[in-house]
Write a protein that holds these residues in place. Structure first.
Motif, PDB file in Angstrom:
ATOM      1  N   TYR A  22     -22.075  68.874  64.185  1.00 16.91           N
ATOM      2  CA  TYR A  22     -21.172  67.780  63.294  1.00 16.91           C
ATOM      3  C   TYR A  22     -20.214  68.628  62.409  1.00 16.91           C
ATOM      4  O   TYR A  22     -20.393  69.896  61.352  1.00 16.91           O
ATOM      5  N   SER A  53     -19.256  64.870  69.293  1.00 13.73           N
ATOM      6  CA  SER A  53     -18.592  63.326  68.735  1.00 13.73           C
ATOM      7  C   SER A  53     -18.332  63.862  67.173  1.00 13.73           C
ATOM      8  O   SER A  53     -17.700  63.031  66.810  1.00 13.73           O
ATOM      9  N   GLY A  54     -19.316  64.477  66.761  1.00 11.69           N
ATOM     10  CA  GLY A  54     -19.326  64.477  65.447  1.00 11.69           C
ATOM     11  C   GLY A  54     -17.861  66.237  64.129  1.00 11.69           C
ATOM     12  O   GLY A  54     -18.600  66.353  64.004  1.00 11.69           O
ATOM     13  N   GLU A  56     -14.686  66.865  63.859  1.00 12.83           N
ATOM     14  CA  GLU A  56     -13.057  66.338  63.352  1.00 12.83           C
ATOM     15  C   GLU A  56     -12.052  67.837  63.509  1.00 12.83           C
ATOM     16  O   GLU A  56     -10.849  67.534  63.434  1.00 12.83           O
ATOM     17  N   ALA A  84     -18.096  64.550  74.512  1.00 11.66           N
ATOM     18  CA  ALA A  84     -17.249  63.134  73.208  1.00 11.66           C
ATOM     19  C   ALA A  84     -16.894  64.661  72.601  1.00 11.66           C
ATOM     20  O   ALA A  84     -16.574  63.419  71.302  1.00 11.66           O
ATOM     21  N   PRO A  85     -15.607  64.205  73.027  1.00  8.39           N
ATOM     22  CA  PRO A  85     -14.679  65.530  71.220  1.00  8.39           C
ATOM     23  C   PRO A  85     -13.419  64.436  71.468  1.00  8.39           C
ATOM     24  O   PRO A  85     -13.709  63.150  71.737  1.00  8.39           O
ATOM     25  N   ARG A  86     -13.786  64.535  69.726  1.00  2.98           N
ATOM     26  CA  ARG A  86     -12.584  63.227  69.096  1.00  2.98           C
ATOM     27  C   ARG A  86     -10.901  63.777  69.908  1.00  2.98           C
ATOM     28  O   ARG A  86     -11.090  63.904  69.586  1.00  2.98           O
ATOM     29  N   SER A  87     -10.583  62.837  69.343  1.00  4.10           N
ATOM     30  CA  SER A  87      -8.928  62.827  69.602  1.00  4.10           C
ATOM     31  C   SER A  87      -8.563  64.111  69.482  1.00  4.10           C
ATOM     32  O   SER A  87      -7.651  64.835  69.954  1.00  4.10           O
ATOM     33  N   ARG A  90      -9.590  66.956  71.309  1.00  2.00           N
ATOM     34  CA  ARG A  90      -9.457  66.425  73.084  1.00  2.00           C
ATOM     35  C   ARG A  90      -8.305  67.574  72.831  1.00  2.00           C
ATOM     36  O   ARG A  90      -7.346  67.650  73.701  1.00  2.00           O
ATOM     37  N   ASP A 106     -16.662  61.978  78.683  1.00  3.40           N
ATOM     38  CA  ASP A 106     -16.154  61.206  77.222  1.00  3.40           C
ATOM     39  C   ASP A 106     -17.516  60.483  76.118  1.00  3.40           C
ATOM     40  O   ASP A 106     -17.893  60.320  75.479  1.00  3.40           O
TER      41      ASP A 106
END
Length: 114
Positions: A22, A53-54, A56, A84-87, A90, A106
């Motif tokens: 995160y 996913s966390g 930024e 789960a990478p953020r855009s 990614r 995903d």
């Protein structure tokens, strides 16, 4: 110097581990992630999933940490996957071509599944 918060938590079961990250992974925070991943490699984890996913932001230093950890995992007969990478993350993977080097999911795979 700016203060960047990076939180890392690890859950493991059997030979599998999920490292949830995160915050921002950059020149200042990447060594903490590297230490965590290196410890799991030493512990003999066979499958390592890094939950992004966390995250930024991740710069080239962070990508290099992930690449070197994946290399070490392969040397020990294991695998390292990203989940789960953020855009923004990614996009970095796509622009650098690393999305073809890493297995990217995903969502975070459940233990015992692929």
């Amino acid at each position: 110097m700016r203060l960047v918060e990076l939180k890392i938590s690890t859950a493991s079961q059997g030979g599998h581990a999920v490292v949830s990250v995160y915050g921002e992974v950059d020149l200042y925070t990447a060594p903490r992630l590297q230490t965590e991943l290196a410890a799991l490699v030493r512990d003999g984890v066979s499958r390592l999933v890094v939950d992004l996913s966390g995250v930024e932001f991740c710069d080239s230093t962070g990508m290099n940490v992930l690449l070197s950890a994946m290399k070490r995992m392969r040397e020990h007969g294991g695998s390292l996957e990203l989940a789960a990478p953020r855009s923004a993350v990614r996009r970095i993977l796509q622009v650098t071509g690393l999305d073809t080097v890493f297995s990217v999911h995903d969502a975070v795979p459940a233990f015992g599944r692929t």
